[in-house]
Design a protein around this motif. Structure first.
Motif, PDB file in Angstrom:
ATOM      1  N   SER A   1       4.319 -55.747  16.862  1.00  0.00           N
ATOM      2  CA  SER A   1       5.430 -55.920  17.785  1.00  0.00           C
ATOM      3  C   SER A   1       6.731 -55.654  17.023  1.00  0.00           C
ATOM      4  N   LEU A   2       7.667 -55.032  17.683  1.00  0.00           N
ATOM      5  CA  LEU A   2       8.932 -54.701  17.051  1.00  0.00           C
ATOM      6  C   LEU A   2      10.050 -55.262  17.910  1.00  0.00           C
ATOM      7  N   ASN A   3      10.856 -56.138  17.330  1.00  0.00           N
ATOM      8  CA  ASN A   3      11.983 -56.738  18.036  1.00  0.00           C
ATOM      9  C   ASN A   3      13.271 -56.073  17.578  1.00  0.00           C
ATOM     10  N   LEU A   4      13.809 -55.245  18.427  1.00  0.00           N
ATOM     11  CA  LEU A   4      15.068 -54.562  18.147  1.00  0.00           C
ATOM     12  C   LEU A   4      16.202 -55.287  18.865  1.00  0.00           C
ATOM     13  N   PRO A   5      17.419 -55.199  18.345  1.00  0.00           N
ATOM     14  CA  PRO A   5      18.539 -55.815  19.060  1.00  0.00           C
ATOM     15  C   PRO A   5      18.692 -55.199  20.450  1.00  0.00           C
ATOM     16  N   GLY A   6      18.683 -56.014  21.451  1.00  0.00           N
ATOM     17  CA  GLY A   6      18.808 -55.531  22.818  1.00  0.00           C
ATOM     18  C   GLY A   6      17.481 -55.198  23.472  1.00  0.00           C
ATOM     19  N   VAL A   7      16.458 -54.936  22.681  1.00  0.00           N
ATOM     20  CA  VAL A   7      15.134 -54.621  23.214  1.00  0.00           C
ATOM     21  C   VAL A   7      14.143 -55.520  22.492  1.00  0.00           C
ATOM     22  N   LYS A   8      13.612 -56.484  23.190  1.00  0.00           N
ATOM     23  CA  LYS A   8      12.700 -57.447  22.568  1.00  0.00           C
ATOM     24  C   LYS A   8      11.255 -57.106  22.883  1.00  0.00           C
ATOM     25  N   GLY A   9      10.413 -57.258  21.900  1.00  0.00           N
ATOM     26  CA  GLY A   9       8.978 -57.152  22.096  1.00  0.00           C
ATOM     27  C   GLY A   9       8.465 -55.759  22.394  1.00  0.00           C
TER      28      GLY A   9
END
Length: 166
Positions: free
Chosen positions: A35-43
């Motif tokens: 799983s990759l949690n990017l700022p503004g885009v979670k999960g």
């Protein structure tokens, strides 16, 4: 601070290489994580079937970015050094005193005015110079990237008349 300036210069001069590097690292992270949690885009969760393709494409994009950085295209070498400088450096090194005066005149007369300045304003200011010389100096400022011009009419002699929007 020096690191941010060098990063900005890198991004400006090697934009394509930077974008390929970002895309490649993102694809590699997607391939190696669950799983990759990017700022503004979670999960952001990658499909398991596409992990290998993401890893291979990510590595290819990083290699392509490195190749583009170290082996610049032939066209990049043909760009004159003048256009690799900032506008402030160009102004200090390449403009004559008259061109600096013209640019200062434009800046002082177009503050908070988006309409631009008519060519007649320059010709009235510098009456001791010919219209051809004024046109030439304005054209040089356009070619060096200081001004933009818009043709608004033609003189009786057939010479284009311009407005200089900044």
């Amino acid at each position: 601070m020096k690191l941010l300036e060098s990063l900005q210069i890198f991004i400006e001069r090697h934009t394509l290489s930077f974008l390929f590097f970002l895309l490649g690292t993102l694809l590699i992270f997607l391939a190696l994580t669950t799983s990759l949690n990017l700022p503004g885009v979670k999960g952001v969760v990658p499909y398991a079937d596409y992990r290998l393709a993401s890893l291979v494409l990510g590595i290819l994009f990083v290699l392509l970015a490195t190749l583009l950085y170290y082996l610049p295209l032939e066209g990049v070498r043909d760009i004159p050094d003048v256009f690799r400088m900032t506008l402030f450096e160009r102004r200090d090194k390449f403009l004559s005193t008259t061109q600096k005066d013209i640019l200062s005149f434009i800046e002082s007369n177009t503050v908070n005015d988006n309409r631009g300045l008519h060519q007649e304003a320059f010709e009235d200011k510098w009456r001791n110079r010919s219209r051809a010389e004024t046109y030439y100096r304005l054209e040089q400022l356009c070619l060096l990237g200081f001004l933009e011009k818009e043709e608004i009419a033609k003189s009786p002699d057939g010479i284009p008349r311009f407005i200089e929007p900044i």
